[in-house]
Design an enzyme around this catalytic site. Structure first.
Site, short mmCIF file in Angstrom:
data_model
loop_
_atom_site.label_atom_id
_atom_site.label_comp_id
_atom_site.label_asym_id
_atom_site.label_seq_id
_atom_site.Cartn_x
_atom_site.Cartn_y
_atom_site.Cartn_z
N TYR A 1 -17.22 -9.17 -1.39
CA TYR A 1 -15.99 -9.55 -2.09
C TYR A 1 -16.30 -10.47 -3.27
O TYR A 1 -15.80 -10.26 -4.39
CB TYR A 1 -15.01 -10.23 -1.13
N GLY B 1 2.34 -7.38 -1.71
CA GLY B 1 1.66 -8.57 -2.17
C GLY B 1 1.78 -8.82 -3.66
O GLY B 1 2.85 -8.71 -4.26
N ILE B 2 0.66 -9.20 -4.27
CA ILE B 2 0.63 -9.57 -5.67
C ILE B 2 1.07 -8.41 -6.56
O ILE B 2 1.85 -8.59 -7.50
CB ILE B 2 -0.77 -10.07 -6.06
N ASP C 1 -0.35 3.20 -5.69
CA ASP C 1 -0.92 2.65 -4.47
C ASP C 1 -1.38 3.79 -3.57
O ASP C 1 -0.83 4.89 -3.62
CB ASP C 1 0.12 1.80 -3.72
N ASP D 1 -5.74 6.91 -4.63
CA ASP D 1 -6.93 6.23 -4.12
C ASP D 1 -7.81 5.94 -5.33
O ASP D 1 -8.38 6.86 -5.93
CB ASP D 1 -7.65 7.13 -3.12
#
Length: 255
Positions: free
Chosen positions: A159, A17-18, A37, A63
């Site tokens: 979120y 993704g981004i 990641d 993590d």
């Protein structure tokens, strides 16, 4: 001359993704990139793509919710690549359970989303703080349109809370770290087509229509649409910009 030559950049959530797009964009502009990641295999695949294209990249498994691991990664990156001068806090998750959903899922959403999106941003930034101060570095945090509002779609309030927090954290650090020459800014994406929302895009056309009806440019964004703002905020082009958020939302907040 490439805009990021001689920089060492860390990008979290860089396996897809981004984050993956930003890492590749930074490499094209001459930066040496550390792709970080929780998915070690995908991060290494992304790093390999950069190397095959002629860029410099290494991958690291992390993590971001584990503070001691963040500190350890900062030491590994310093030893393997050198002093970090750019940090992109991109790692994040989202879920779409409302606050009125079954309590167990609501509690889990809150704990997981805050742990990754907000605490993770804190953990990684603090781990690299000494390096960023030494290099007069740049921090780019990935916020959201939900750094300002709770969008009119099914969405976890955790979120929205986390992305409000990321913007507040950005402004607080900009105020504190400016005296060290460290600039801290954010990017506010709108609806961007990434693996994070692929299932929703495939199964809920009505939700996508809500976004499109609210977006003057009339389309969802691509990860590459965030790369330009990310390069700008990491480069000397933005040498007098700090404490700001660059919206890349197709105009969502104008309607």
């Amino acid at each position: 001359m490439p805009l990021l030559e001689d920089h060492i950049a860390v990008v979290t959530g860089a396996a897809s993704g981004i984050g993956r797009a930003i890492a590749a964009g930074y490499a094209r502009e001459g930066a040496q990139v550390a792709l970080v990641d929780v998915n070690a295999k995908a991060a290494e695949e992304a790093a390999q793509e950069i190397r095959e294209a002629g860029g410099r990249a290494a991958s690291f498994a992390l993590d971001v919710t584990k503070r001691e691991d963040c500190i350890a990664i900062a030491k590994r990156v310093a030893a393997q690549l050198g002093p970090v001068s750019i940090l992109v806090n991109n790692a994040g998750i989202n879920r779409r359970n409302p606050f009125t959903a079954e309590p167990t899922s609501v509690f889990k959403d809150w704990d997981d989303i805050i742990a990754i999106n907000l605490n993770g941003t804190f953990n990684v930034t603090h781990a690299f703080l000494d390096a960023l101060r030494a290099t007069k570095g740049r921090i780019v945090n990935i916020g959201s349109i939900q750094s300002f509002m709770h969008v009119r779609t099914p969405n976890s309030p955790a979120y929205t809370t986390s992305k409000h927090g990321v913007l507040g954290f950005t402004r607080a650090l900009a105020a504190e770290l400016g005296k060290y020459g460290v600039r801290v800014n954010a990017i506010g994406p709108g609806l961007i087509e990434t693996p994070l929302n692929a299932q929703v895009r495939a199964n809920d056309p009505d939700l996508i229509k809500i976004f499109m009806d609210h977006t003057p440019l009339g389309r969802a964004g691509k990860p590459e649409d965030i790369v330009g703002p990310a390069i700008f905020l990491a480069s000397d082009l933005s040498s007098y910009v700090t404490g700001s958020i660059v919206m890349a939302d197709g105009g969502y907040r104008t309607i």
